[in-house]
Design a protein around this motif. Structure first.
Motif, PDB file in Angstrom:
ATOM      1  N   LEU A  51      59.439 -38.827  62.316  1.00  0.00           N
ATOM      2  CA  LEU A  51      59.250 -40.202  62.792  1.00  0.00           C
ATOM      3  C   LEU A  51      60.505 -41.012  62.561  1.00  0.00           C
ATOM      4  O   LEU A  51      60.951 -41.763  63.445  1.00  0.00           O
ATOM      5  CB  LEU A  51      58.072 -40.846  62.055  1.00  0.00           C
ATOM      6  N   LEU A  52      61.098 -40.846  61.387  1.00  0.00           N
ATOM      7  CA  LEU A  52      62.320 -41.572  61.068  1.00  0.00           C
ATOM      8  C   LEU A  52      63.454 -41.153  61.989  1.00  0.00           C
ATOM      9  O   LEU A  52      64.293 -41.969  62.376  1.00  0.00           O
ATOM     10  CB  LEU A  52      62.701 -41.309  59.606  1.00  0.00           C
ATOM     11  N   ALA A  53      63.471 -39.877  62.349  1.00  0.00           N
ATOM     12  CA  ALA A  53      64.527 -39.367  63.223  1.00  0.00           C
ATOM     13  C   ALA A  53      64.359 -39.835  64.660  1.00  0.00           C
ATOM     14  O   ALA A  53      65.328 -39.967  65.401  1.00  0.00           O
ATOM     15  CB  ALA A  53      64.551 -37.844  63.167  1.00  0.00           C
ATOM     16  N   GLN A  54      63.117 -40.117  65.063  1.00  0.00           N
ATOM     17  CA  GLN A  54      62.848 -40.460  66.455  1.00  0.00           C
ATOM     18  C   GLN A  54      62.692 -41.957  66.702  1.00  0.00           C
ATOM     19  O   GLN A  54      62.847 -42.421  67.822  1.00  0.00           O
ATOM     20  CB  GLN A  54      61.585 -39.736  66.927  1.00  0.00           C
ATOM     21  N   SER A  55      62.364 -42.715  65.652  1.00  0.00           N
ATOM     22  CA  SER A  55      62.097 -44.136  65.826  1.00  0.00           C
ATOM     23  C   SER A  55      63.310 -44.974  65.444  1.00  0.00           C
ATOM     24  O   SER A  55      63.751 -44.964  64.295  1.00  0.00           O
ATOM     25  CB  SER A  55      60.894 -44.557  64.967  1.00  0.00           C
ATOM     26  N   ASP A  56      63.830 -45.718  66.409  1.00  0.00           N
ATOM     27  CA  ASP A  56      64.957 -46.609  66.134  1.00  0.00           C
ATOM     28  C   ASP A  56      64.584 -47.675  65.118  1.00  0.00           C
ATOM     29  O   ASP A  56      65.375 -48.020  64.240  1.00  0.00           O
ATOM     30  CB  ASP A  56      65.423 -47.286  67.426  1.00  0.00           C
ATOM     31  N   VAL A  57      63.383 -48.197  65.234  1.00  0.00           N
ATOM     32  CA  VAL A  57      62.954 -49.275  64.342  1.00  0.00           C
ATOM     33  C   VAL A  57      62.846 -48.779  62.901  1.00  0.00           C
ATOM     34  O   VAL A  57      63.385 -49.392  61.975  1.00  0.00           O
ATOM     35  CB  VAL A  57      61.598 -49.864  64.798  1.00  0.00           C
ATOM     36  N   ALA A  58      62.157 -47.647  62.710  1.00  0.00           N
ATOM     37  CA  ALA A  58      61.990 -47.100  61.360  1.00  0.00           C
ATOM     38  C   ALA A  58      63.339 -46.745  60.745  1.00  0.00           C
ATOM     39  O   ALA A  58      63.606 -47.033  59.570  1.00  0.00           O
ATOM     40  CB  ALA A  58      61.083 -45.871  61.401  1.00  0.00           C
ATOM     41  N   PHE A  59      64.186 -46.110  61.542  1.00  0.00           N
ATOM     42  CA  PHE A  59      65.507 -45.729  61.048  1.00  0.00           C
ATOM     43  C   PHE A  59      66.306 -46.964  60.650  1.00  0.00           C
ATOM     44  O   PHE A  59      66.933 -47.009  59.588  1.00  0.00           O
ATOM     45  CB  PHE A  59      66.260 -44.939  62.114  1.00  0.00           C
ATOM     46  N   SER A  60      66.286 -47.991  61.492  1.00  0.00           N
ATOM     47  CA  SER A  60      67.069 -49.201  61.227  1.00  0.00           C
ATOM     48  C   SER A  60      66.595 -49.930  59.983  1.00  0.00           C
ATOM     49  O   SER A  60      67.402 -50.426  59.190  1.00  0.00           O
ATOM     50  CB  SER A  60      67.003 -50.144  62.441  1.00  0.00           C
ATOM     51  N   VAL A  61      65.281 -50.003  59.806  1.00  0.00           N
ATOM     52  CA  VAL A  61      64.747 -50.699  58.634  1.00  0.00           C
ATOM     53  C   VAL A  61      65.224 -50.031  57.351  1.00  0.00           C
ATOM     54  O   VAL A  61      65.754 -50.688  56.438  1.00  0.00           O
ATOM     55  CB  VAL A  61      63.200 -50.736  58.672  1.00  0.00           C
ATOM     56  N   VAL A  62      65.048 -48.712  57.260  1.00  0.00           N
ATOM     57  CA  VAL A  62      65.461 -47.990  56.055  1.00  0.00           C
ATOM     58  C   VAL A  62      66.981 -48.050  55.890  1.00  0.00           C
ATOM     59  O   VAL A  62      67.492 -48.230  54.777  1.00  0.00           O
ATOM     60  CB  VAL A  62      64.984 -46.527  56.114  1.00  0.00           C
ATOM     61  N   LYS A  63      67.691 -47.916  56.998  1.00  0.00           N
ATOM     62  CA  LYS A  63      69.150 -47.923  56.934  1.00  0.00           C
ATOM     63  C   LYS A  63      69.674 -49.240  56.376  1.00  0.00           C
ATOM     64  O   LYS A  63      70.505 -49.255  55.454  1.00  0.00           O
ATOM     65  CB  LYS A  63      69.753 -47.686  58.325  1.00  0.00           C
ATOM     66  N   TRP A  64      69.184 -50.366  56.879  1.00  0.00           N
ATOM     67  CA  TRP A  64      69.728 -51.653  56.460  1.00  0.00           C
ATOM     68  C   TRP A  64      69.311 -52.031  55.046  1.00  0.00           C
ATOM     69  O   TRP A  64      70.043 -52.732  54.342  1.00  0.00           O
ATOM     70  CB  TRP A  64      69.361 -52.735  57.459  1.00  0.00           C
TER      71      TRP A  64
END
Length: 207
Positions: A64-77
């Motif tokens: 999910l983290l690999a496919q979702s821009d939103v999830a990835f961005s939240v964790v990344k920032w």
């Protein structure tokens, strides 16, 4: 699991672990200021963070983290903000004018432990890397859980070994920090490395 496949995985893990990143910076910074025992606490925290990421990948949440821009961005920032925060705190740290773990202001092992956990948990690139890496070594003919336990355990052991190496390296160069000027330079160096790691994370994408 085929031994040749496992050896290839071991080599990939060593390359991943040796590559300097936020974990290595965190380990060396803590060891140089607070000594090898606190460095060991930091390493333990990093491995708990790694184990968390492995479980996420194993449970399918990493996909999910690999496919979702939103999830990835939240964790990344969140990760970017935390690394930069650590960098600023390090730059502002003046120390006591000399390197000596006994003379430095004591800091709780629990705080260092959870700081280290967060460093790895808030690195989505690491999760995405595991999503891309682990399936390559999973055989459809074997037990998924058994193979994940072997691969995950191998990764944790290798990363621990490499982080211990970084901690020992930190103790070898710690003698160079013997006065207020050297301490200030060291703190700014590690502060800059934390901020640099945060900046690199900010520039990453899911691809």
């Amino acid at each position: 699991m085929n031994i040749e496949i496992w050896i290839t995985f071991v080599m990939a893990c060593f390359v991943l672990a040796i590559s300097p990143g936020a974990g290595a910076v965190n380990t060396m910074a803590i060891t140089m200021k607070h000594g090898i025992r606190r460095g060991a606490v930091a390493i333990a925290g990093l491995q708990v963070g790694n184990a968390n990421n492995i479980v996420l990948v194993g449970a399918g949440l990493g996909a999910l983290l690999a496919q979702s821009d939103v999830a990835f961005s939240v964790v990344k920032w969140v990760g970017v903000a935390y690394l930069i925060y650590l960098g600023i705190q390090k730059c502002r740290d003046t120390g006591d004018g000399s390197f000596s773990p006994e003379k430095n202001e004591p800091i709780g092992a629990r705080k260092l432990f959870f700081q280290s956990v967060i460093v790895n948990v808030t690195n989505p690139k690491g999760v995405v890397f595991l999503v891309a890496l682990l399936p390559q070594f999973i055989s459809p003919n074997g037990s998924y859980l058994h193979q994940m336990l072997i691969l995950g355990g191998t990764l944790l052991v290798i990363d621990t070994i490499v982080m211990v190496g970084y901690a020992l390296l930190a103790t070898k160069v710690a003698h160079l920090v013997q006065n207020a000027h050297h301490m200030k330079v060291m703190n700014r160096l590690f502060g800059g490395l934390f901020i640099g790691a945060g900046s690199l994370l900010a520039a990453t994408s899911r691809s």
